[in-house]
Structures are given as structure tokens and as C-alpha cells.
Design an enzyme around this catalytic site. Sequence first.
Site, PDB file in Angstrom:
ATOM      1  N   LYS A  22      59.810   4.046  32.127  1.00 11.61           N
ATOM      2  CA  LYS A  22      58.374   3.722  32.130  1.00 11.61           C
ATOM      3  C   LYS A  22      57.610   4.742  32.967  1.00 11.61           C
ATOM      4  CE  LYS A  22      56.577   0.470  35.084  1.00 11.61           C
ATOM      5  NZ  LYS A  22      55.414   1.015  35.796  1.00 11.61           N
ATOM      6  N   ASN A  23      58.116   5.006  34.177  1.00  7.01           N
ATOM      7  CA  ASN A  23      57.354   5.841  35.101  1.00  7.01           C
ATOM      8  C   ASN A  23      57.399   7.322  34.761  1.00  7.01           C
ATOM      9  OD1 ASN A  23      56.574   3.560  36.401  1.00  7.01           O
ATOM     10  ND2 ASN A  23      57.804   3.890  38.257  1.00  7.01           N
ATOM     11  N   ARG A  94      47.812   0.287  36.991  1.00  9.62           N
ATOM     12  CA  ARG A  94      47.376   1.271  37.959  1.00  9.62           C
ATOM     13  C   ARG A  94      47.641   2.709  37.489  1.00  9.62           C
ATOM     14  NH1 ARG A  94      46.811   2.532  43.441  1.00  9.62           N
ATOM     15  NH2 ARG A  94      47.995   4.410  43.861  1.00  9.62           N
ATOM     16  N   CYS A 118      49.712  -4.020  39.820  1.00 13.57           N
ATOM     17  CA  CYS A 118      50.499  -5.020  40.562  1.00 13.57           C
ATOM     18  C   CYS A 118      49.797  -5.437  41.837  1.00 13.57           C
ATOM     19  CB  CYS A 118      51.833  -4.415  40.969  1.00 13.57           C
ATOM     20  SG  CYS A 118      53.076  -4.446  39.692  1.00 13.57           S
ATOM     21  N   ARG A 123      47.054  -0.454  47.647  1.00  7.76           N
ATOM     22  CA  ARG A 123      47.281   0.685  46.746  1.00  7.76           C
ATOM     23  C   ARG A 123      46.022   1.496  46.444  1.00  7.76           C
ATOM     24  NH1 ARG A 123      51.643  -1.064  42.263  1.00  7.76           N
ATOM     25  NH2 ARG A 123      52.147   1.116  42.403  1.00  7.76           N
ATOM     26  N   PRO A 124      45.464   2.133  47.470  1.00  7.22           N
ATOM     27  CA  PRO A 124      44.261   2.942  47.234  1.00  7.22           C
ATOM     28  C   PRO A 124      44.567   4.236  46.475  1.00  7.22           C
ATOM     29  CG  PRO A 124      44.982   3.149  49.514  1.00  7.22           C
ATOM     30  CD  PRO A 124      45.902   2.153  48.861  1.00  7.22           C
ATOM     31  N   VAL A 125      43.503   4.928  46.039  1.00  2.00           N
ATOM     32  CA  VAL A 125      43.680   6.210  45.327  1.00  2.00           C
ATOM     33  C   VAL A 125      42.974   7.348  46.075  1.00  2.00           C
ATOM     34  CG1 VAL A 125      44.087   5.275  43.011  1.00  2.00           C
ATOM     35  CG2 VAL A 125      41.748   5.624  43.795  1.00  2.00           C
ATOM     36  N   GLN A 127      44.046   9.561  48.105  1.00  2.00           N
ATOM     37  CA  GLN A 127      44.745  10.858  48.109  1.00  2.00           C
ATOM     38  C   GLN A 127      44.500  11.616  46.804  1.00  2.00           C
ATOM     39  OE1 GLN A 127      46.445  11.982  50.962  1.00  2.00           O
ATOM     40  NE2 GLN A 127      45.445  10.133  51.745  1.00  2.00           N
ATOM     41  N   ASP A 310      61.115  -0.045  44.150  1.00  2.00           N
ATOM     42  CA  ASP A 310      61.174  -0.741  42.857  1.00  2.00           C
ATOM     43  C   ASP A 310      62.513  -1.446  42.618  1.00  2.00           C
ATOM     44  OD1 ASP A 310      58.605  -0.006  42.295  1.00  2.00           O
ATOM     45  OD2 ASP A 310      59.092   1.499  40.795  1.00  2.00           O
ATOM     46  N   ILE A 332      57.252   0.963  51.913  1.00  2.00           N
ATOM     47  CA  ILE A 332      56.292   1.647  51.028  1.00  2.00           C
ATOM     48  C   ILE A 332      55.039   0.803  50.784  1.00  2.00           C
ATOM     49  CG2 ILE A 332      55.974   2.794  48.786  1.00  2.00           C
ATOM     50  CD1 ILE A 332      58.124   4.182  50.375  1.00  2.00           C
ATOM     51  N   ARG A 402      55.757  -5.901  31.156  1.00  2.00           N
ATOM     52  CA  ARG A 402      55.063  -4.643  31.456  1.00  2.00           C
ATOM     53  C   ARG A 402      56.060  -3.495  31.568  1.00  2.00           C
ATOM     54  NH1 ARG A 402      52.212  -4.427  36.694  1.00  2.00           N
ATOM     55  NH2 ARG A 402      52.365  -2.285  36.034  1.00  2.00           N
TER      56      ARG A 402
HETATM   57  C1  UD1 Z   1      54.693   4.836  41.797  1.00  2.00           C
HETATM   58  C2  UD1 Z   1      55.419   4.046  40.734  1.00  2.00           C
HETATM   59  C3  UD1 Z   1      55.780   2.660  41.257  1.00  2.00           C
HETATM   60  C4  UD1 Z   1      56.545   2.773  42.578  1.00  2.00           C
HETATM   61  C5  UD1 Z   1      55.808   3.672  43.563  1.00  2.00           C
HETATM   62  C6  UD1 Z   1      56.626   3.951  44.825  1.00  2.00           C
HETATM   63  C7  UD1 Z   1      54.506   4.911  38.661  1.00  2.00           C
HETATM   64  C8  UD1 Z   1      53.645   4.688  37.469  1.00  2.00           C
HETATM   65  N1  UD1 Z   1      54.545   3.937  39.566  1.00  2.00           N
HETATM   66  O1  UD1 Z   1      53.489   4.137  42.087  1.00  2.00           O
HETATM   67  O2  UD1 Z   1      56.580   2.017  40.270  1.00  2.00           O
HETATM   68  O3  UD1 Z   1      56.666   1.490  43.148  1.00  2.00           O
HETATM   69  O4  UD1 Z   1      55.497   4.941  42.958  1.00  2.00           O
HETATM   70  O5  UD1 Z   1      57.846   4.507  44.484  1.00  2.00           O
HETATM   71  O6  UD1 Z   1      55.170   5.921  38.770  1.00  2.00           O
HETATM   72  N2  UD1 Z   1      48.821   5.549  48.731  1.00  2.00           N
HETATM   73  C9  UD1 Z   1      47.602   5.678  49.370  1.00  2.00           C
HETATM   74  N3  UD1 Z   1      46.619   6.448  48.788  1.00  2.00           N
HETATM   75  C10 UD1 Z   1      46.798   7.069  47.590  1.00  2.00           C
HETATM   76  C11 UD1 Z   1      48.040   6.939  46.942  1.00  2.00           C
HETATM   77  C12 UD1 Z   1      49.042   6.182  47.529  1.00  2.00           C
HETATM   78  O7  UD1 Z   1      47.396   5.105  50.442  1.00  2.00           O
HETATM   79  O8  UD1 Z   1      45.872   7.738  47.111  1.00  2.00           O
HETATM   80  C13 UD1 Z   1      49.899   4.733  49.344  1.00  2.00           C
HETATM   81  C14 UD1 Z   1      50.203   3.480  48.528  1.00  2.00           C
HETATM   82  O9  UD1 Z   1      49.346   2.428  48.838  1.00  2.00           O
HETATM   83  C15 UD1 Z   1      51.648   3.226  48.937  1.00  2.00           C
HETATM   84  C16 UD1 Z   1      52.225   4.635  49.121  1.00  2.00           C
HETATM   85  O10 UD1 Z   1      51.091   5.481  49.303  1.00  2.00           O
HETATM   86  O11 UD1 Z   1      51.707   2.534  50.159  1.00  2.00           O
HETATM   87  C17 UD1 Z   1      53.047   5.143  47.962  1.00  2.00           C
HETATM   88  O12 UD1 Z   1      52.345   4.928  46.754  1.00  2.00           O
HETATM   89  P1  UD1 Z   1      52.517   5.840  45.450  1.00  2.00           P
HETATM   90  O13 UD1 Z   1      53.742   6.681  45.561  1.00  2.00           O
HETATM   91  O14 UD1 Z   1      51.225   6.533  45.198  1.00  2.00           O
HETATM   92  O15 UD1 Z   1      52.748   4.737  44.334  1.00  2.00           O
HETATM   93  P2  UD1 Z   1      52.306   4.878  42.856  1.00  2.00           P
HETATM   94  O16 UD1 Z   1      52.308   6.321  42.485  1.00  2.00           O
HETATM   95  O17 UD1 Z   1      51.099   4.064  42.599  1.00  2.00           O
END
Ligand code: UD1
Length: 423
Positions: A22-23, A94, A118, A123-125, A127, A310, A332, A402
Site C-alpha cells: 500500500k505504502n 492522509r 487515521c 500528524r501535521p504536514v 515539514q 505499523d 513515532i 483500507r
Molecule cells: C507513513 C506511512 C504510515 C506509517 C508512517 C511511519 C504512508 C502512506 N504512510 O506515514 O503507514 O505509519 O509513515 O512509519 O507511507 N510529522 C510532522 N510533520 C510533518 C510530517 C510528519 O510532525 O510534516 C510527524 C508525524 O506526526 C509523526 C512523524 O513525523 O509523528 C512521522 O510521520 P511520517 O513518517 O510523516 O508518517 P507518514 O508519512 O504520514
Amino acid sequence: MDRLSIRGGRPLNGVVPISGAKNAALPELCACLLTAQAVTLENVPRLQDVATMFKLIRNMGVKVERNDVDGVVSVNAGGLITPEAPYDLVKTMRASVLALGPLLARFGRARVSLPGGCAIGSRPVDQHIIGLTAMGAEIVVEHGYMIAKLGQGLTRLQGARIATDMVTVTGTENFLMAATLAQGETILENAAQEPEIGDLAEMLIAMGAKIEGHGTSHIRVEGVDSLHGCRHRVVADRIEAGTFLCAVAATGGDVLLTNGRADHLEAVIEKLRSAGASVTAVDGGIRIQSSGRLKAQSFRTTEYPGFPTDMQAQFMALNCVSSGSATVTETIFENRFMHVNELVRLGARIQIDGRIAVIEGVEKFSGATIMATDLRASAGLVIAGLVGDGDTVVDRVYHLDRGYDQMESKLRALGADIERIRT
Ligand code: UD1
């Protein structure tokens, strides 16, 4: 809402095929936005999140055709594309944020809703926004949308050095895709090293991108003027494989996971071996043999190559019915213990202190009706049901759908007594 009804206590035996990841499939479908030529993806799993991604890119004007027999998907983003991802589609997934980098790189603008997904933490964006801004984008967040365009005077994104505050998987993927069409060199420091990123990089290279260092924390991309079509096979899903490994470890049995990649699951396999299961990498897959009660194992989730977040819920379910005690530390996501209350309803002994769960093994789970709360938590609950005494009903299976390709029929083929109740 569908439910799964499981009568526990049966060992699992036989052969189970592991689907495409999936990922990896989700970013790779977004990578198709980077070219006007046709892309063929093989081994695309049949999942709700993939169907949502089809909808998302079709809604932009992309042609997507799926051949259900062999998992081949043809994607063509050569038509008129509207670079928008609306809230209705983004809210359930997401990973929709992965459209932002490719859209900006090819069209110079994008309007992407802030994600839902989820409920496992905030889970902010931030970055993603900081990194793409460093590449010359101007991004404002308005009315729940990220509205992005190129900075004044720019005709394309610019290469940059990006060092994120934490390791982010989809962040790394967004920057990687954006950098392929940027002007000049992009260096990603602190890049995520997950196998799905390596797989995406291989696909981008097959499309004509110039990338070095993928699979390490330091990735270098030299932007090119345009990318072309390609044919790419999606890597096997290590989390699906890990889920089946934990299920067999818990129920006992002997199962061959065809296509499973042991080299992508080392941290999990090491813990399964310490617990007492026999896990071997064999030609074309992974074999697990388990008998008797295993020993509970402590672990901390970390970025790849560490123990995957995961896999936390699934291994916790196994720990609950193992002998001895163990601590599970989630580093995480801040809210990823929602399965604990449900496991406790099944008779597990778990205490939570912040990000640490302390588990005292019990002989067995006792079947009950429980509720799935997020994707991987659901898989943990299914494992609990498989070793439960009596009947377990897992409600809200849409979370499982999902991310797992036909989980209940795969389990049934291994001997599990499991059925879907459609409502
Ligand atoms: C991806 C995976 C998800 C997995 C996760 C961690 C996909 C589609 N999803 O999610 O299955 O659980 O990696 O291995 O590949 N963070 C911030 N700001 C940001 C981005 C991230 O604070 O802009 C934080 C998140 O809240 C979290 C950590 O960084 O605490 C890691 O998140 P991230 O690796 O970005 O997870 P995803 O890419 O969403």
C-alpha cells in the site's frame, strides 16, 4: 458497516501470497502525475486506500484503468489536469498529501486539502510545506486547503537542501518526486529509508529521473526537464507480511509467505525468533513455523530499519498471549495505543504509561465484540480473535479494508474460521 466474525483456536497452515505494498502503490500512483506519458504499474494491491487514490487522480483528469486479474494498472496523466485534491477525497486518506509535490513540480500550482486519515495522532504536514517552500513554492493554508504556486519569477521548482526536523516518510517522498523536475540539485538530509522510498526512487529512475542515495538518509536528486512513461512492479508489502507472521506466531502452524521480503522485516523477524518462532528466508518468500506458547518481547518503534510503528499493534496482540512480560514503546505517533482498550476487553493485561505499554502475558484471549479504531490496530484485533477462546466479532472493518488485500479470504485459506458479516 461490515464486521468480521472469528472463531479462535485454529492453527494456520499453508501458503499465503503477499500483495503489493500500500505504502509504495500510493506514492507511485502520485508519481504518475509527473509525466504526460502512460505509466504501467504491476502488482497494485486491491485496497480501499488505492481505490481512493484512483478517485483522487481521476478527479484531476487522469485516466486510470485497472486489470483485476493481475493487478496491472495503467495510468495516463497526459490530458487536461486540474491540480486539485478536494477535502471529500483527502479526508479519508492522509497519503493524499503525496499529490502536492508532483503537482507543483509539473504544473507549478496545486490546491490540496489538509489531510484526515487515521486517528493515531495529530500528524501535521508542516515539514512538507517547509520543504517545498525551500524549493521555491509559495504555500498558504486557507479554508482547510494548502494553496501552492511557484514563487515570483519562477517557472519551475528549484533544487534545495532540505533537512527535516524529524524523519518523515511521505515528506521524503513528496520532496523526492518534486525534486525530479526541479531546476538543479536537491539534497535530502535526514531522509526516511523505508523500502517503499527505495521502490519509488526505482520507479522515478525508470521514468528518467536522476537519483542517488535512496535507501540511505542522504538522497541526491539532479532535476531533469521532463520524465517519461515506464513499467514498474510495486514492491511486496512488508507490513502485510509482518501481520501474517505475527498471526502464525500467535496461533501456531507452518506457513509460507510467497513474495514476502525477509530483508525488509529484519527487526520484526529478530523479535519473532527471540520469542521462539522459527522464521527463515526461503527462495521467493518467508517461512514461519511456530508451536507452543512464545515468550513476550519488549520493543520500541523507530524509523526503518528499526521496528515499524505499523507492526506495533499486531506484535502487541502476540505479546498479550505469550509467557512473561514485555514493554512496548511507541516513539513515532503519540496516540497509537487505541487497540489497548479493546485487547483488554478480550482479557489482556496491559498498563499504559504515556508512550509505554506494559504487558503481562495471559494464557488466552476470551472472545468478545470489539471495535477496530485504525488500520493497523484492526489487524492486531484480528490476530487476537484468531487465538481467542470462542467467538470474537471485530466491528468497523472498513479500517482493515483500507490497507489489507482480502485479508479474511487469505486467512480462511490458511485454515482460520473467519467470515465477513455484511450489513
Ligand atoms: C507513513 C506511512 C504510515 C506509517 C508512517 C511511519 C504512508 C502512506 N504512510 O506515514 O503507514 O505509519 O509513515 O512509519 O507511507 N510529522 C510532522 N510533520 C510533518 C510530517 C510528519 O510532525 O510534516 C510527524 C508525524 O506526526 C509523526 C512523524 O513525523 O509523528 C512521522 O510521520 P511520517 O513518517 O510523516 O508518517 P507518514 O508519512 O504520514
